[in-house]
Scaffold this motif. Structure first.
Motif, PDB file in Angstrom:
ATOM      1  N   UNK A   1      -4.439   2.211  15.084  1.00 14.46           N
ATOM      2  CA  UNK A   1      -4.770   2.982  13.927  1.00 14.46           C
ATOM      3  C   UNK A   1      -3.757   3.143  12.769  1.00 14.46           C
ATOM      4  N   UNK A   2      -4.284   3.776  11.778  1.00 18.31           N
ATOM      5  CA  UNK A   2      -3.113   3.662  10.868  1.00 18.31           C
ATOM      6  C   UNK A   2      -2.180   4.615  11.046  1.00 18.31           C
ATOM      7  N   UNK A   3      -2.401   5.679  11.517  1.00 18.27           N
ATOM      8  CA  UNK A   3      -1.284   6.757  11.978  1.00 18.27           C
ATOM      9  C   UNK A   3      -0.272   5.787  12.827  1.00 18.27           C
TER      10      UNK A   3
ATOM     11  N   UNK B   1       4.854   3.625  14.148  1.00 19.45           N
ATOM     12  CA  UNK B   1       5.641   2.578  14.732  1.00 19.45           C
ATOM     13  C   UNK B   1       6.717   1.985  13.748  1.00 19.45           C
ATOM     14  N   UNK B   2       6.260   1.706  12.290  1.00 18.70           N
ATOM     15  CA  UNK B   2       7.348   1.308  11.530  1.00 18.70           C
ATOM     16  C   UNK B   2       8.365   2.307  11.132  1.00 18.70           C
ATOM     17  N   UNK B   3       8.010   3.579  11.172  1.00 20.49           N
ATOM     18  CA  UNK B   3       9.335   4.620  10.960  1.00 20.49           C
ATOM     19  C   UNK B   3      10.015   4.622  11.849  1.00 20.49           C
ATOM     20  N   UNK B   4       9.625   4.279  13.217  1.00 18.43           N
ATOM     21  CA  UNK B   4      10.538   4.237  14.228  1.00 18.43           C
ATOM     22  C   UNK B   4      11.717   3.488  14.131  1.00 18.43           C
TER      23      UNK B   4
ATOM     24  N   UNK C   1       4.581  -6.537  15.014  1.00 17.01           N
ATOM     25  CA  UNK C   1       3.787  -6.535  16.286  1.00 17.01           C
ATOM     26  C   UNK C   1       4.961  -5.976  17.306  1.00 17.01           C
ATOM     27  N   UNK C   2       6.350  -6.448  17.108  1.00 13.62           N
ATOM     28  CA  UNK C   2       7.385  -5.762  18.202  1.00 13.62           C
ATOM     29  C   UNK C   2       7.341  -4.183  18.003  1.00 13.62           C
ATOM     30  N   UNK C   3       7.586  -3.724  16.877  1.00 19.04           N
ATOM     31  CA  UNK C   3       7.819  -2.163  16.675  1.00 19.04           C
ATOM     32  C   UNK C   3       6.540  -1.494  17.378  1.00 19.04           C
ATOM     33  N   UNK C   4       5.382  -2.232  17.192  1.00 16.95           N
ATOM     34  CA  UNK C   4       3.870  -1.341  17.368  1.00 16.95           C
ATOM     35  C   UNK C   4       3.963  -1.619  18.978  1.00 16.95           C
ATOM     36  N   UNK C   5       4.367  -2.573  19.557  1.00 10.14           N
ATOM     37  CA  UNK C   5       4.327  -2.619  21.259  1.00 10.14           C
ATOM     38  C   UNK C   5       5.281  -1.403  21.947  1.00 10.14           C
ATOM     39  N   UNK C   6       6.337  -1.737  21.243  1.00 14.60           N
ATOM     40  CA  UNK C   6       7.475  -0.766  21.746  1.00 14.60           C
ATOM     41  C   UNK C   6       7.044   0.874  21.485  1.00 14.60           C
TER      42      UNK C   6
END
Length: 406
Positions: free
Chosen positions: A159-161, A166-169, A245-250
Motif C-alpha cells: 500500500x502507499x502508506x 518503509x522509506x521513512x525508516x 525493495x530492501x527497506x520494504x521487505x525489512x
C-alpha cells in the motif's frame, strides 16, 4: 464463538477445539480456585478484566505467583483465537489448521508479556492481538505457507502508506520519498495492474515498459511533486524502485519484539523461574498501590479523550478512518470507493493522523498526570511514543479484539 463474561471464567478457562472448530470453554480447577480466592479478598466486585490483567501481569513480572502465567494465558484466549482465525479465513493453508495457528500464537507468550508496557495507554488484550498476529505471521512464513512475493509483485501489492513508512525508516528525506513514491505509482499504472493476481513471480519490466514508466513520471512530476526537479532516465527510475525493495521487505517483516520496546531492565523469563509456593501476595499490595491506580485512571482518561477527539471529526473524516482501519481497504481501494486519487487518500490520512496527534500532545501537556520534561515540553522520544499510542488506539477502536459477528 461464545465470549466469556465473568471474571472467574476469563481467568480460569481455555478454549476447547473440536475438528478445528470452537467447541466451548474448559475450566482449570486450580485457576478457578485462585481467581475466586482473589475476588473474595476485595470488596469491589466491579473491578474490570483489564484491572485483573494488570494484576496478574505484575505478579508474573515480579515472579510472585506461580499461576500468574496460566491466568494470563487464559485471559488471552480470545485474542489468540481471533489472531489465528484471520489467517485461516483469509489464506488457504496447507499444513496448519485453526487450532494449529492458535497454538503457534502462544509459542512466545512470555516474550510478548515482557514486551508489554502498561503505561503506553493500551490494554494487554489489544497488545496481545498484534503480538499474536506477528508470531503467527513469522511462523507461517518460516514454513513457507505465506509464499514470498517476487520483488516486482511486492511493489505491486504494498500500500502507499506502507511504501512511504518503509522509506521513512531508512532516513530518506521527504523530497526523495515523494520522487520514489511517484515513480512507484507510475510503475503500478503502466505495468503491474495488467498482470495476473495469482502469480508470485512477477518479472521485471522490459526496456520498453521502463521507458514508458519514465516518460509518465517526467510528465507527472510537474503536477505531483513539491519540488519537481530535473527529468530522470529509465536507469535512474529503475534504480530508485530497486533500492526501495530492501527497506520494504525489512519493514514488512520486523522482529517480533519491534511491536514495543522491551521493558527496561527486564529479561525473558521462563516458567521454571517462578516460585514453587502457591501463596498469593496480599491483594492490598496492588489495590493500594498509588502508581497502579494513577496509571489506570490515566489510561481511562486517555481513551475517553481520544474517543471525544474522534467524534469531533466531520463525517467524511470518520468515514475515511473507518474504511482504512475497520474495513482494511488499501489506499488504492479507498480511492476507487471515494472516486478520488490515491495520493489524495494518502494526504488525507496523514493530515487526520497529524490532527489527532496534535490534539493528543496538547492534551498531554495540559494534563498534570502526564510527564513530558521538566519544562513540560514534548521531546522527539515522547512524540514518537504518542504517535505509537494513537496508532494502536485507532486499530483497537475500529478493529476490536472480537469481531461483531463470529
Amino acid at each position: 464463538m461464545r465470549s466469556r463474561q465473568s471474571i472467574p471464567d476469563i481467568f480460569s478457562t481455555y478454549i476447547d477445539f473440536d475438528s478445528d472448530r470452537f467447541k466451548g470453554w474448559l475450566q482449570d480447577p486450580r485457576l478457578n480456585r485462585s481467581i475466586n480466592g482473589c475476588l473474595a479478598e476485595v470488596s469491589d466486585s466491579q473491578l474490570s478484566k483489564h484491572f485483573w490483567a494488570l494484576y496478574w501481569h505484575q505478579h508474573w513480572h515480579q515472579k510472585t505467583h506461580r499461576l500468574a502465567l496460566m491466568h494470563l494465558g487464559a485471559h488471552l484466549q480470545e485474542a489468540g483465537y481471533w489472531a489465528a482465525y484471520k489467517f485461516t479465513s483469509r489464506f488457504k493453508l496447507r499444513q496448519f489448521s485453526l487450532a494449529d495457528c492458535f497454538q503457534i500464537a502462544f509459542i512466545k507468550l512470555e516474550k510478548g508479556l515482557d514486551s508489554f508496557q502498561p503505561d503506553r495507554g493500551t490494554t494487554l488484550e489489544s497488545f496481545a492481538k498484534l503480538f499474536f498476529t506477528s508470531t503467527v505471521t513469522n511462523e507461517l512464513r518460516r514454513a513457507q505457507e505465506l509464499e514470498p512475493c517476487s520483488d516486482w509483485l511486492l511493489l505491486r501489492k504494498i500500500s502507499s502508506r506502507k511504501f512511504v513508512e518503509a522509506l521513512q525508516t531508512v532516513g530518506l528525506d521527504n523530497e526523495s520519498i515523494e520522487q520514489r513514491r511517484l515513480a512507484w505509482m507510475c510503475f503500478k499504472r503502466l505495468y503491474a495492474q495488467h498482470k495476473e493476481e495469482s502469480t508470485q513471480k512477477l518479472p521485471p519490466p522490459n526496456r520498453a515498459t521502463w521507458n514508458a514508466i519514465t516518460d509518465l513520471y517526467n510528465q507527472e512530476r510537474l503536477n505531483h511533486l513539491t519540488s519537481p526537479g530535473p527529468t530522470v532516465t529509465a536507469e535512474q527510475l529503475a534504480k530508485w524502485l530497486t533500492e526501495c525493495i530492501g527497506p520494504i521487505r525489512t519493514y514488512l517483516k520486523p522482529p517480533i519484539a519491534s511491536l514495543n520496546a522491551l521493558i527496561p531492565g527486564s529479561e525473558t523469563s521462563e516458567l521454571q523461574d517462578y516460585l514453587a509456593t502457591e501463596d498469593l501476595a496480599p491483594m492490598e499490595y496492588l489495590l493500594n498501590e498509588q502508581a497502579a491506580t494513577s496509571r489506570h485512571e490515566q489510561q481511562r482518561h486517555l481513551r475517553q479523550f481520544l474517543a471525544k477527539s474522534l467524534s469531533s471529526l466531520d463525517a467524511s473524516e470518520r468515514s475515511l478512518l473507518q474504511l482504512y482501519y475497520k474495513d482494511h481497504l488499501t489506499q488504492q481501494q479507498i480511492a476507487k470507493t471515494l472516486d478520488i486519487k490515491q495520493y489524495a487518500v494518502s494526504r488525507k490520512l496523514a493530515r487526520l493522523r497529524q490532527k489527532l496527534l496534535d490534539r493528543l500532545i496538547d492534551w498531554c501537556q495540559e494534563t498534570e498526570d502526564v510527564e513530558w520534561t521538566p519544562d513540560n515540553e514534548p521531546t522527539p522520544h515522547n512524540i514518537e511514543q504518542a504517535a505509537a499510542i494513537l496508532e494502536l488506539w485507532l486499530q483497537e477502536y475500529f478493529d476490536p479484539i472480537e469481531p461483531e459477528t463470529a
